[in-house]
Motif scaffolding. Structure first.
Motif, mmCIF file in Angstrom:
data_model
loop_
_atom_site.group_PDB
_atom_site.id
_atom_site.type_symbol
_atom_site.label_atom_id
_atom_site.label_comp_id
_atom_site.label_asym_id
_atom_site.label_seq_id
_atom_site.Cartn_x
_atom_site.Cartn_y
_atom_site.Cartn_z
ATOM 1 N N GLY A 18 -6.721 3.488 -0.374
ATOM 2 C CA GLY A 18 -5.369 2.905 -1.711
ATOM 3 C C GLY A 18 -5.012 2.187 -1.738
ATOM 4 N N GLY A 19 -4.392 2.037 -0.008
ATOM 5 C CA GLY A 19 -4.353 0.366 0.049
ATOM 6 C C GLY A 19 -4.878 -0.387 0.329
ATOM 7 N N THR A 20 -5.767 -0.265 -0.143
ATOM 8 C CA THR A 20 -6.643 -2.013 1.144
ATOM 9 C C THR A 20 -5.879 -2.984 0.094
ATOM 10 N N GLN A 21 -5.745 -4.286 0.848
ATOM 11 C CA GLN A 21 -5.611 -5.538 -0.012
ATOM 12 C C GLN A 21 -6.582 -6.408 0.496
ATOM 13 N N VAL A 22 -6.688 -7.221 0.107
ATOM 14 C CA VAL A 22 -7.705 -8.310 -0.189
ATOM 15 C C VAL A 22 -6.665 -9.652 -0.901
ATOM 16 N N TRP A 23 -7.297 -11.301 -0.046
ATOM 17 C CA TRP A 23 -6.731 -12.077 -0.404
ATOM 18 C C TRP A 23 -7.163 -12.922 0.259
ATOM 19 N N SER A 24 -7.012 -14.160 -0.493
ATOM 20 C CA SER A 24 -8.000 -15.146 -0.220
ATOM 21 C C SER A 24 -6.664 -16.794 -1.042
ATOM 22 N N ASN A 25 -7.032 -18.010 -0.368
ATOM 23 C CA ASN A 25 -6.254 -19.278 -0.088
ATOM 24 C C ASN A 25 -7.068 -20.224 -0.183
#
Length: 245
Positions: free
Chosen positions: A63-70
């Motif tokens: 549940g603590g998965t983080q996905v990001w982009s920039n």
């Protein structure tokens, strides 16, 4: 020493002989041990043993998965496109439910003319405690690190947080004075850096506590201190939207 040994040699046979004259005592002891009914109450009274606690099993959580982009989509505002930006895609996973530990990876494509694609493995862990007996004093320690694919560059940083809450007459607003010392290590240049941030942070939680997303409005005002540099003042306003897990 010889006197005590001789006295012991005289007393021990006499004691055994005296016990042998009491057949009822030995028979009663034998009857109690061999002929009594072994119950749980008898075991509790006559047998003492240490109970082994079962080992704590680690629980896994996705549940603590983080996905990001920039930088994947260019901005249409020229004011924010003064220099080519890097394109970044990353993800972090929280493997353990009971520990605040995140590990992940990141792909970075440089925005200069070389357009080099690099990657790194990063991790972070944190610990915090709220001391209500000391007026709600907040203590926190965090550490982050990464290893890059280019020349195997390793970096590590450790930071602490000391927060002193302040009373505010406004509802749903919290304010605190926060001191954050930090130290970092970078193997690419072999430098060890130290840094201190002193700031006043005011927070306002938007929305309902039972909503799917948690929105927090942060207002910061403070300054940074570092060796061989002048103090730098800063002010900022940000809003953070995170899943309400």
């Amino acid at each position: 020493m010889s006197f005590h040994l001789s006295a012991l040699r005289l007393c021990l046979p006499a004691s055994l002989a005296f016990l042998s004259l009491l057949p009822g005592a030995s028979r009663a002891a034998d009857d109690e041990i061999w002929n009594s009914r072994i119950t749980q109450a008898w075991l509790d009274d006559h047998v003492a043993f240490a109970k082994r606690t079962p080992p704590t099993r680690l629980r896994y959580s996705l549940g603590g998965t983080q996905v990001w982009s920039n930088g994947l989509v260019p901005s249409s505002f020229q004011a924010f496109a003064t220099a080519p930006s890097d394109q970044v895609v990353g993800a972090k996973l929280k493997p353990f439910y009971d520990f605040s530990f995140l590990i992940g990876t990141e792909l970075v494509r440089s925005g200069d003319t070389t357009r080099i694609l690099s990657s790194n493995v990063n991790w972070e862990t944190s610990w915090s405690r709220n001391l209500q007996r000391l007026g709600g004093l907040k203590l926190g320690v965090a550490t982050t690190g990464s290893v890059g694919s280019q020349d195997a560059v390793y970096s590590q940083s450790v930071s602490g947080t000391l927060g002193l809450p302040l009373a505010m007459p406004l509802e749903k607003w919290t304010m605190e004075i926060r001191l954050s010392p930090s130290m970092s290590l970078n193997t690419s240049n072999g430098e060890i850096g130290t840094h201190l941030t002193s700031e006043i942070v005011s927070q306002h939680v938007l929305g309902s506590p039972v909503s799917e997303f948690k929105s927090v409005l942060n207002l910061k005002l403070g300054y940074d201190l570092a060796p061989d540099t002048r103090p730098a003042a800063f002010a900022g306003l940000e809003i953070r939207i995170t899943p309400n897990l």
